[in-house]
Design a protein around this motif. Structure first.
Motif, PDB file in Angstrom:
ATOM      1  N   ASP A  29       0.784  -1.223  -0.008  1.00 33.38           N
ATOM      2  CA  ASP A  29       0.060   0.059   0.069  1.00 33.38           C
ATOM      3  C   ASP A  29       0.962   1.139  -0.049  1.00 33.38           C
ATOM      4  O   ASP A  29       0.737   2.277   0.757  1.00 33.38           O
ATOM      5  N   MET A  30       1.723   1.190  -1.111  1.00 33.65           N
ATOM      6  CA  MET A  30       2.775   2.447  -1.064  1.00 33.65           C
ATOM      7  C   MET A  30       2.633   3.066  -2.247  1.00 33.65           C
ATOM      8  O   MET A  30       2.521   2.466  -3.352  1.00 33.65           O
ATOM      9  N   SER A  31       2.991   4.403  -2.563  1.00 35.74           N
ATOM     10  CA  SER A  31       2.745   4.965  -3.690  1.00 35.74           C
ATOM     11  C   SER A  31       4.298   5.221  -4.289  1.00 35.74           C
ATOM     12  O   SER A  31       5.174   4.634  -3.570  1.00 35.74           O
ATOM     13  N   GLN A  32       4.456   5.128  -5.469  1.00 38.99           N
ATOM     14  CA  GLN A  32       5.842   5.571  -6.080  1.00 38.99           C
ATOM     15  C   GLN A  32       6.658   6.408  -5.309  1.00 38.99           C
ATOM     16  O   GLN A  32       7.935   6.119  -5.152  1.00 38.99           O
ATOM     17  N   VAL A  35       7.925   4.859  -2.141  1.00 36.90           N
ATOM     18  CA  VAL A  35       9.223   3.809  -2.529  1.00 36.90           C
ATOM     19  C   VAL A  35      10.266   4.782  -2.637  1.00 36.90           C
ATOM     20  O   VAL A  35      11.454   4.301  -2.055  1.00 36.90           O
ATOM     21  N   GLY A  36      10.272   5.684  -3.495  1.00 37.55           N
ATOM     22  CA  GLY A  36      11.212   6.498  -3.978  1.00 37.55           C
ATOM     23  C   GLY A  36      11.873   7.133  -2.653  1.00 37.55           C
ATOM     24  O   GLY A  36      13.252   7.092  -2.340  1.00 37.55           O
ATOM     25  N   LYS A  37      10.936   7.803  -1.592  1.00 41.11           N
ATOM     26  CA  LYS A  37      11.816   8.276  -0.229  1.00 41.11           C
ATOM     27  C   LYS A  37      12.299   7.066   0.318  1.00 41.11           C
ATOM     28  O   LYS A  37      13.417   7.399   1.097  1.00 41.11           O
ATOM     29  N   SER A  38      11.927   5.957   0.323  1.00 37.62           N
ATOM     30  CA  SER A  38      12.427   4.758   1.139  1.00 37.62           C
ATOM     31  C   SER A  38      13.784   4.146   0.754  1.00 37.62           C
ATOM     32  O   SER A  38      14.691   3.890   1.128  1.00 37.62           O
ATOM     33  N   VAL A  39      13.915   4.444  -0.783  1.00 36.74           N
ATOM     34  CA  VAL A  39      15.202   3.804  -1.248  1.00 36.74           C
ATOM     35  C   VAL A  39      16.060   4.818  -2.009  1.00 36.74           C
ATOM     36  O   VAL A  39      16.951   4.635  -2.753  1.00 36.74           O
ATOM     37  N   TYR A  40      15.901   6.242  -1.529  1.00 36.08           N
ATOM     38  CA  TYR A  40      16.746   7.239  -1.961  1.00 36.08           C
ATOM     39  C   TYR A  40      16.889   7.520  -3.437  1.00 36.08           C
ATOM     40  O   TYR A  40      17.716   7.566  -3.773  1.00 36.08           O
ATOM     41  N   SER A  42      13.862   9.407  -6.801  1.00 39.32           N
ATOM     42  CA  SER A  42      12.569   9.882  -7.163  1.00 39.32           C
ATOM     43  C   SER A  42      11.460   8.944  -7.218  1.00 39.32           C
ATOM     44  O   SER A  42      11.726   7.754  -7.727  1.00 39.32           O
ATOM     45  N   GLY A  43      10.022   9.337  -7.045  1.00 39.71           N
ATOM     46  CA  GLY A  43       9.207   8.690  -7.417  1.00 39.71           C
ATOM     47  C   GLY A  43       9.057   8.352  -9.007  1.00 39.71           C
ATOM     48  O   GLY A  43       8.523   7.352  -9.311  1.00 39.71           O
ATOM     49  N   ALA A  44       9.376   9.520  -9.796  1.00 43.43           N
ATOM     50  CA  ALA A  44       9.369   9.232 -11.145  1.00 43.43           C
ATOM     51  C   ALA A  44       9.990   8.137 -11.564  1.00 43.43           C
ATOM     52  O   ALA A  44       9.962   7.169 -12.582  1.00 43.43           O
ATOM     53  N   LEU A  45      11.317   8.005 -10.726  1.00 47.50           N
ATOM     54  CA  LEU A  45      12.249   6.772 -11.280  1.00 47.50           C
ATOM     55  C   LEU A  45      11.653   5.604 -11.104  1.00 47.50           C
ATOM     56  O   LEU A  45      11.615   4.635 -11.866  1.00 47.50           O
ATOM     57  N   VAL A  46      11.090   5.340  -9.725  1.00 49.41           N
ATOM     58  CA  VAL A  46      10.273   4.201  -9.726  1.00 49.41           C
ATOM     59  C   VAL A  46       9.302   3.994 -10.865  1.00 49.41           C
ATOM     60  O   VAL A  46       9.003   2.666 -11.117  1.00 49.41           O
ATOM     61  N   GLY A  47       8.344   4.966 -11.015  1.00 46.33           N
ATOM     62  CA  GLY A  47       7.615   4.555 -12.300  1.00 46.33           C
ATOM     63  C   GLY A  47       8.084   4.224 -13.453  1.00 46.33           C
ATOM     64  O   GLY A  47       7.603   3.542 -14.305  1.00 46.33           O
ATOM     65  N   TYR A  48       9.173   4.835 -13.814  1.00 52.31           N
ATOM     66  CA  TYR A  48      10.052   4.283 -15.185  1.00 52.31           C
ATOM     67  C   TYR A  48      10.517   2.862 -15.065  1.00 52.31           C
ATOM     68  O   TYR A  48      10.399   2.275 -16.044  1.00 52.31           O
ATOM     69  N   ILE A  49      10.869   2.686 -13.955  1.00 56.50           N
ATOM     70  CA  ILE A  49      11.475   1.122 -13.644  1.00 56.50           C
ATOM     71  C   ILE A  49      10.292   0.236 -13.911  1.00 56.50           C
ATOM     72  O   ILE A  49      10.229  -0.751 -14.458  1.00 56.50           O
ATOM     73  N   CYS A  64      15.324  -2.340  -2.390  1.00 57.95           N
ATOM     74  CA  CYS A  64      14.004  -2.985  -2.801  1.00 57.95           C
ATOM     75  C   CYS A  64      13.804  -4.212  -1.682  1.00 57.95           C
ATOM     76  O   CYS A  64      12.755  -4.430  -1.142  1.00 57.95           O
ATOM     77  N   ASP A  65      15.002  -5.084  -1.760  1.00 54.48           N
ATOM     78  CA  ASP A  65      14.919  -6.285  -0.957  1.00 54.48           C
ATOM     79  C   ASP A  65      14.593  -5.782   0.550  1.00 54.48           C
ATOM     80  O   ASP A  65      13.770  -6.724   1.169  1.00 54.48           O
ATOM     81  N   LYS A  66      15.484  -4.785   0.837  1.00 58.04           N
ATOM     82  CA  LYS A  66      15.341  -4.522   2.266  1.00 58.04           C
ATOM     83  C   LYS A  66      13.784  -3.979   2.720  1.00 58.04           C
ATOM     84  O   LYS A  66      13.462  -4.285   3.693  1.00 58.04           O
ATOM     85  N   LEU A  67      13.575  -3.106   1.675  1.00 58.66           N
ATOM     86  CA  LEU A  67      12.291  -2.392   2.014  1.00 58.66           C
ATOM     87  C   LEU A  67      11.235  -3.290   1.894  1.00 58.66           C
ATOM     88  O   LEU A  67      10.243  -3.333   3.014  1.00 58.66           O
ATOM     89  N   PHE A  68      11.335  -4.237   1.122  1.00 57.45           N
ATOM     90  CA  PHE A  68       9.870  -5.376   0.993  1.00 57.45           C
ATOM     91  C   PHE A  68      10.246  -6.632   1.752  1.00 57.45           C
ATOM     92  O   PHE A  68       9.235  -7.187   1.634  1.00 57.45           O
ATOM     93  N   GLY A  69      11.253  -6.678   2.158  1.00 57.49           N
ATOM     94  CA  GLY A  69      11.686  -8.054   2.753  1.00 57.49           C
ATOM     95  C   GLY A  69      11.689  -9.310   2.187  1.00 57.49           C
ATOM     96  O   GLY A  69      11.082 -10.406   2.525  1.00 57.49           O
TER      97      GLY A  69
END
Length: 269
Positions: A29-32, A35-40, A42-49, A64-69
């Motif tokens: 339940d996270m926005s792009q 996720v961007g803030k959590s992995v340092y 931009s949200g735009a990069l998350v969207g591009y990926i 991402c592995d660390k964030l989502f376990g």
């Protein structure tokens, strides 16, 4: 940006990575942007990926592995992404090109697309017998908008002498193309060198390739074969290709001597 729902995750490791990232993000339940803030990044990069328009870095995958376990699954998938050869559906290269901060290219046979005049592009593309020639020309010219934007990339071009000896058009078109190259002689963001025949066999005898340094996402090597586009995003592969490119630059004429050679060819015509 295409809708992630329209992308087929089975088409490549890059698309699968993007789809898996989106799945884990939505399950959390996270926005792009979240996720961007959590992995340092931009949200735009998350969207591009997520839409397979940027290559993730190894650091991004591990974050991402660390964030989502996910116990290293993104890191393992990244190894496949970094070595993937994209098939013929790969049409988003201009998007990658537009996101680059620096482009280094070696062209063994043809004038670099970003430097072609419209008439030269038409003459070259005509040889490929495109079903819609004008659409192909328009697409090539559209790519060149990257050169006029405010934060245009730094571009270093090494052209094999064969590019100039193999002329796809009449003299008037070639003259205009040569003059176009000379117009970049003092451009602070453009360097053009010619690799002369006298330099012997080039270190990239297997053909042309581009090195793209990205503002966001992994740096990568891009080359084309018959009906395919090949991308290498592993740091070791990028480092090896960069060394090969440095050898090409060292063997080429200086930018000043290259401009003199272009001027001489122009005078001959």
């Amino acid at each position: 940006m295409p809708n992630p729902n329209d992308l087929d995750p089975s088409r490549s490791p890059l698309a699968f990575f993007g789809a898996d990232l989106r799945r884990h993000r939505e399950n959390a339940d996270m926005s792009q942007r979240d996720v961007g803030k959590s992995v340092y990044c931009s949200g735009a990069l998350v969207g591009y990926i997520e839409t397979a328009k940027r290559f993730p870095t190894q650091t991004f995958a591990e974050a991402c592995d660390k964030l989502f376990g996910t116990d290293g699954s993104f890191g393992r998938l990244w190894e496949l992404v970094a070595r993937c050869a994209l098939p013929s559906w790969f049409r988003e290269y201009p998007e990658f090109e537009a996101g680059a901060t620096a482009i280094r290219t070696y062209q063994a046979q043809y004038m670099y697309g970003l430097l072609q005049t419209e008439d030269y592009a038409r003459a070259q593309l005509r040889m490929g017998r495109h079903e819609d020639l004008e659409a192909a020309v328009e697409a090539r010219m559209d790519r060149q908008r990257v050169l006029t934007r405010a934060n245009s990339p730094e571009i270093w071009v090494v052209l094999d002498e064969a590019v100039f000896r193999r002329r796809p058009a009449d003299d008037s078109v070639v003259r205009a193309q040569l003059q176009h190259l000379l117009d970049y002689r003092y451009d602070p963001k453009m360097v053009i060198q010619i690799l002369p025949f006298s330099a012997g066999i080039p270190t990239s005898a297997d053909g042309s390739f581009n090195l793209l340094t990205m503002d966001e996402g992994a740096d990568f090597v891009y080359s084309e074969g018959v009906g395919t586009a090949h991308v290498m995003a592993h740091p070791d592969e990028f480092k090896q290709a960069s060394f090969r490119y440095d050898l090409l630059r060292a063997a080429a004429l200086s930018p000043e001597d290259s401009a003199e050679m272009i001027a001489s060819l122009l005078e001959e015509l």
